[in-house]
Scaffold this motif. Structure first.
Motif, PDB file in Angstrom:
ATOM      1  N   LEU A  40     -32.662   5.540  -0.089  1.00  0.00           N
ATOM      2  CA  LEU A  40     -32.300   6.840  -0.660  1.00  0.00           C
ATOM      3  C   LEU A  40     -30.799   6.918  -0.933  1.00  0.00           C
ATOM      4  N   PHE A  41     -29.995   6.459   0.027  1.00  0.00           N
ATOM      5  CA  PHE A  41     -28.545   6.474  -0.171  1.00  0.00           C
ATOM      6  C   PHE A  41     -28.140   5.530  -1.297  1.00  0.00           C
ATOM      7  N   ASP A  42     -28.826   4.406  -1.373  1.00  0.00           N
ATOM      8  CA  ASP A  42     -28.513   3.440  -2.421  1.00  0.00           C
ATOM      9  C   ASP A  42     -28.812   4.022  -3.802  1.00  0.00           C
ATOM     10  N   LEU A  43     -29.943   4.706  -3.924  1.00  0.00           N
ATOM     11  CA  LEU A  43     -30.306   5.320  -5.201  1.00  0.00           C
ATOM     12  C   LEU A  43     -29.348   6.446  -5.572  1.00  0.00           C
ATOM     13  N   VAL A  53     -29.059  13.465  -1.337  1.00  0.00           N
ATOM     14  CA  VAL A  53     -29.713  13.430  -0.023  1.00  0.00           C
ATOM     15  C   VAL A  53     -28.879  14.253   0.948  1.00  0.00           C
ATOM     16  N   ILE A  54     -29.524  15.223   1.576  1.00  0.00           N
ATOM     17  CA  ILE A  54     -28.855  16.088   2.551  1.00  0.00           C
ATOM     18  C   ILE A  54     -29.564  15.931   3.894  1.00  0.00           C
ATOM     19  N   ARG A  69     -25.214  -1.212   7.181  1.00  0.00           N
ATOM     20  CA  ARG A  69     -25.572  -1.241   5.758  1.00  0.00           C
ATOM     21  C   ARG A  69     -25.881   0.150   5.234  1.00  0.00           C
ATOM     22  N   VAL A  70     -26.398   1.038   6.115  1.00  0.00           N
ATOM     23  CA  VAL A  70     -26.665   2.419   5.718  1.00  0.00           C
ATOM     24  C   VAL A  70     -25.348   3.182   5.581  1.00  0.00           C
ATOM     25  N   PHE A  74     -23.425   5.563   2.524  1.00  0.00           N
ATOM     26  CA  PHE A  74     -23.276   6.987   2.836  1.00  0.00           C
ATOM     27  C   PHE A  74     -21.929   7.493   2.323  1.00  0.00           C
ATOM     28  N   SER A  75     -21.923   8.693   1.745  1.00  0.00           N
ATOM     29  CA  SER A  75     -20.688   9.247   1.166  1.00  0.00           C
ATOM     30  C   SER A  75     -19.712   9.735   2.228  1.00  0.00           C
ATOM     31  N   HIS A  76     -20.170   9.843   3.469  1.00  0.00           N
ATOM     32  CA  HIS A  76     -19.353  10.284   4.604  1.00  0.00           C
ATOM     33  C   HIS A  76     -18.864  11.730   4.461  1.00  0.00           C
TER      34      HIS A  76
END
Length: 206
Positions: A40-43, A53-54, A69-70, A74-76
């Protein structure tokens, strides 16, 4: 998982945006290899796939639970939200729940305000017990919902008898146990089946 990824990848930036809201986000970190979160994070990094994604969680150490890797996907961006911290604000929230501004009559709003703000009213005492045990607004809503559905033509106003028993039910017991108690036989069977499937496939990607 394959179907979900293929569906999301088949879109483009002209398609309608999709927002994934993952409640109890920390539970998703327990899945094998955190496969769902990674994908989901990659997409969400792709400009051709308009998704966001929230994650919602009460764990402040959530970043420590994510695999490397996650984290890299992640946008942090983190937003810390704090609930009510004092009883007077808690009372105001209770009044707002029972008195939606657009549909509540003036008489009903005045009644609820008087009941919750009167210092010698036992209803306020019960409300304070809930607050002292758990400041969760969800628990407050559940308790007030049960009380609201008891109102009818013969009992049109809130009284202390409505709170007796309900406070203990929602504040001093496991909330999950309370929810399960109200399930039908079919819903219980589905819940048991889902639990067994979850155990059986515990080490497989979600």
């Amino acid at each position: 998982m394959t179907f979900l990824l293929e569906t999301l990848n088949s879109g483009d930036k002209e398609r309608q945006s999709v927002v994934f809201i993952l409640d109890e986000f920390d539970l998703f970190t327990q899945h094998h290899n955190q496969h769902l979160l990674y994908n989901l994070f990659d997409l969400s990094q792709s400009k051709s796939t308009p998704i966001a994604v929230i994650g919602l969680t009460c764990r402040q150490d959530i970043m420590e639970l994510l695999e490397k890797r996650v984290k890299s996907r992640f946008s942090h961006r983190q937003y810390f939200l704090y609930g009510v911290q004092n009883f007077e604000d808690y009372v105001d929230v209770a009044i707002d729940i029972l008195c939606p501004s657009k549909i509540a009559s003036k008489e009903w709003a005045a009644h609820v305000t008087n009941v919750f703000n009167s210092p010698h009213n036992k209803v306020r005492t019960y409300l304070e017990r809930i607050f002292n045990f758990n400041k969760s607004i969800v628990i407050l809503k559940n308790c007030l919902t049960w009380i609201a559905i008891k109102l009818d033509e013969t009992s049109p106003q809130i009284d202390v008898e409505m709170f007796e028993g309900k406070v203990d039910r929602f504040s001093f017991k496991d909330s999950k146990a309370v929810l399960i108690k109200g399930l039908s036989k079919l819903e219980c069977c589905m819940l048991i089946s889902m639990a067994r499937l979850s155990t059986k496939h515990a080490n497989q990607p979600f």
